[in-house]
Design an enzyme around this catalytic site. Structure first.
Site, PDB file in Angstrom:
ATOM      1  N   THR A   1       0.975  -1.094  -0.009  1.00  0.00           N
ATOM      2  CA  THR A   1      -0.028   0.085   0.022  1.00  0.00           C
ATOM      3  C   THR A   1       0.820   1.238  -0.013  1.00  0.00           C
ATOM      4  O   THR A   1       0.490   2.181  -0.749  1.00  0.00           O
ATOM      5  CB  THR A   1      -0.926  -0.062   1.268  1.00  0.00           C
ATOM      6  OG1 THR A   1      -1.957  -1.156   1.109  1.00  0.00           O
ATOM      7  CG2 THR A   1      -1.844   1.322   1.394  1.00  0.00           C
TER       8      THR A   1
ATOM      9  N   GLU B   1       1.022   4.247  -2.819  1.00  0.00           N
ATOM     10  CA  GLU B   1       0.835   5.591  -2.368  1.00  0.00           C
ATOM     11  C   GLU B   1       1.885   6.675  -2.675  1.00  0.00           C
ATOM     12  O   GLU B   1       1.876   7.626  -3.003  1.00  0.00           O
ATOM     13  CB  GLU B   1       0.306   5.872  -0.882  1.00  0.00           C
ATOM     14  CG  GLU B   1      -0.886   5.102  -0.649  1.00  0.00           C
ATOM     15  CD  GLU B   1      -2.255   5.460  -1.647  1.00  0.00           C
ATOM     16  OE1 GLU B   1      -2.180   6.627  -1.979  1.00  0.00           O
ATOM     17  OE2 GLU B   1      -3.004   4.497  -1.705  1.00  0.00           O
TER      18      GLU B   1
ATOM     19  N   HIS C   1       1.928   7.557  -6.217  1.00  0.00           N
ATOM     20  CA  HIS C   1       1.207   8.648  -6.512  1.00  0.00           C
ATOM     21  C   HIS C   1       1.923  10.116  -5.858  1.00  0.00           C
ATOM     22  O   HIS C   1       1.851  11.333  -6.633  1.00  0.00           O
ATOM     23  CB  HIS C   1       0.033   8.638  -5.395  1.00  0.00           C
ATOM     24  CG  HIS C   1      -1.179   7.818  -6.146  1.00  0.00           C
ATOM     25  ND1 HIS C   1      -1.747   7.666  -7.287  1.00  0.00           N
ATOM     26  CD2 HIS C   1      -1.853   6.769  -5.448  1.00  0.00           C
ATOM     27  CE1 HIS C   1      -2.514   7.003  -7.320  1.00  0.00           C
ATOM     28  NE2 HIS C   1      -2.610   6.282  -6.506  1.00  0.00           N
TER      29      HIS C   1
END
Ligand SMILES: [Ca+2]
Ligand SMILES: [Ca+2]
Length: 437
Positions: free
Chosen positions: A255, A259, A262
């Site tokens: 995860t 992230e 991003h």
């Protein structure tokens, strides 16, 4: 706005709250962040696109350093009534190691990547180091711990009207979380609870690069740069099960890998739409929608990547496949991230006072063994602070003074083996072992 149903509708069917249906589970809210800002500030999405193009076309992209180092601070924010939210240091260290493996293509499961993608796979060569000096110049573990004033920062409003306000409170001391460290110099990661009605509603979200001089004033109020991760989804050694759709989800620390992608400018590989929506990266195969599970037969969009119509790249970190299905970035994604580091996030990696020096410290300690005093001397740096630990990791002596040589009184220590951590004013750390007689 398309809702991404990921782990079974059974998770939410039949639950209602204030006459509103609980939304479907969202794995990553970052795209919604752009949509929410677009609602508040029309033109924001276009501006993010513009930034994206600047980064993508950066002439510096290919001529930057061979590797980058980013100082990281992890803010653990927990409800004191729910101590398991206060995740152990070992989980943080494990997660940072995973991040470094994934961003340097050292993860063992790269061997699982199908050979179709050999022509595009790339290594970002980005290192993430827990900060060793805080914004005030003091030694730090790079981990902060804060008691929250609530069980969860999750709130239906993010799903019903794109209001990130309650979630963003984790990034604010005044609102029960903790303020960021200088966001131009540290990558801030908040780890906490975002459950809604006792159910895991999302795993994380991150702000895309947006050092936007023409971003209308006030738009950033309540939006703070960095990454937020649901606490059970952090690390691969996390004892707290991540329960989704009635079963425990396998957590491998990806995860955060997703992230941080991003945070460094990457979009979801399927372009947050159908085959007509792109992620802006030339070498990533498009897909008709997000992939879940790990269906290696899928080839949902026709593309031409170096002459090939590649299958959907389930192995890509920017998809929604199972964490044990993901193992790779592409060269195009690497170039984009490097472009972002050379532009919007330049201060993170250049002339950063928070950056860890990679220079090897040469420390001399004497006498060793010792009875009363320990002299500590650095041949190539200035000591900022020293800490003495016993073999159990308990800190027994802490001293802050600025000099190239200092003397510690160790007469009160019991006989045994000890470690001294020596911090410099540039953030380097040396560890030496000594014996107390
Ligand atoms: Ca693409
Ligand atoms: Ca294809």
């Amino acid at each position: 706005m398309k809702k991404y149903l990921l782990f079974g509708i059974s998770l939410i069917t039949g639950i209602s709250f204030a006459q509103q249906e609980v939304p479907t589970f969202e794995r990553c809210l970052s795209h919604k962040l752009i949509e929410a800002q677009e609602l508040k500030t029309p033109g924001f999405a276009a501006h993010v696109d513009e930034q994206f193009e600047i980064a993508k076309n950066s002439p510096l992209t290919k001529s930057g350093p061979s590797e980058y180092t980013i100082p990281v601070v992890v803010h653990v924010v927990y409800d004191p009534e729910t101590p398991e939210q206060n995740i152990h240091d070992s989980i943080v260290l494990n997660q940072i190691e995973i991040l470094n493996n994934d961003y340097n293509r050292r993860n063992a499961d790269t061997v699982n990547m199908r050979s179709d993608f050999d022509i595009i796979a790339g290594s970002p060569k980005i290192k993430f180091r827990l900060a060793t000096i805080d914004p005030n110049g003091n030694p730090t573990t790079g981990i902060t711990r804060t008691e929250a004033d609530k069980y969860s920062f999750g709130d239906l409003s993010v799903f019903t009207n794109g209001d990130f306000g309650p979630l963003e409170e984790i990034k604010s001391t005044q609102n029960g979380g903790i303020d960021p460290w200088d966001q131009s110099r540290y990558m801030n990661i908040w780890v906490g609870n975002m459950e809604i009605l006792g159910l895991t509603a999302l795993l994380g979200y991150a702000t895309p690069p947006a050092n936007l001089p023409n971003w209308p004033g006030g738009t950033t109020a309540g939006m703070s740069d960095g990454v937020v991760i649901q606490y059970q989804a952090f690390g691969s050694n996390n004892p707290n099960p991540l329960l989704l759709g009635g079963g425990a989800h396998t957590v491998l620390g990806r995860t955060l890998t997703h992230e941080v992608g991003h945070y460094l400018g990457l979009r979801h590989i399927w372009g947050d739409g159908d085959c007509t929506n792109q992620d802006g990266i030339d070498d990533t195969p498009n897909a008709i929608e997000q992939s879940t599970g790990c269906d290696t037969t899928a080839n949902t969009c026709i593309d031409n990547i170096q002459g090939f119509d590649l299958p959907d790249m389930l192995e890509n970190y920017m998809d929604y496949t199972n964490e044990d299905c993901q193992n790779s970035f592409t060269e195009g994604q690497v170039d984009l991230m490097h472009g972002v580091l050379e532009n919007q996030r330049y201060d993170l990696v250049y002339n950063n006072p928070a950056s860890v020096s990679t220079e090897e410290l040469v420390a001399t300690i004497y006498p060793n063994p010792t009875r009363n005093v320990l002299n500590i001397q650095l041949d190539n740096g200035v000591i900022n602070a020293v800490e003495v630990y016993n073999a159990y990791g308990q800190k027994l002596i802490s001293s802050e003074e600025s000099n190239s040589a200092i003397q510690l009184d160790v007469s009160e220590l019991k006989q045994g083996v000890y470690f001294v951590r020596i911090f410099t004013n540039t953030g380097s750390v040396a560890v030496e072992r000594f014996v107390k007689e």
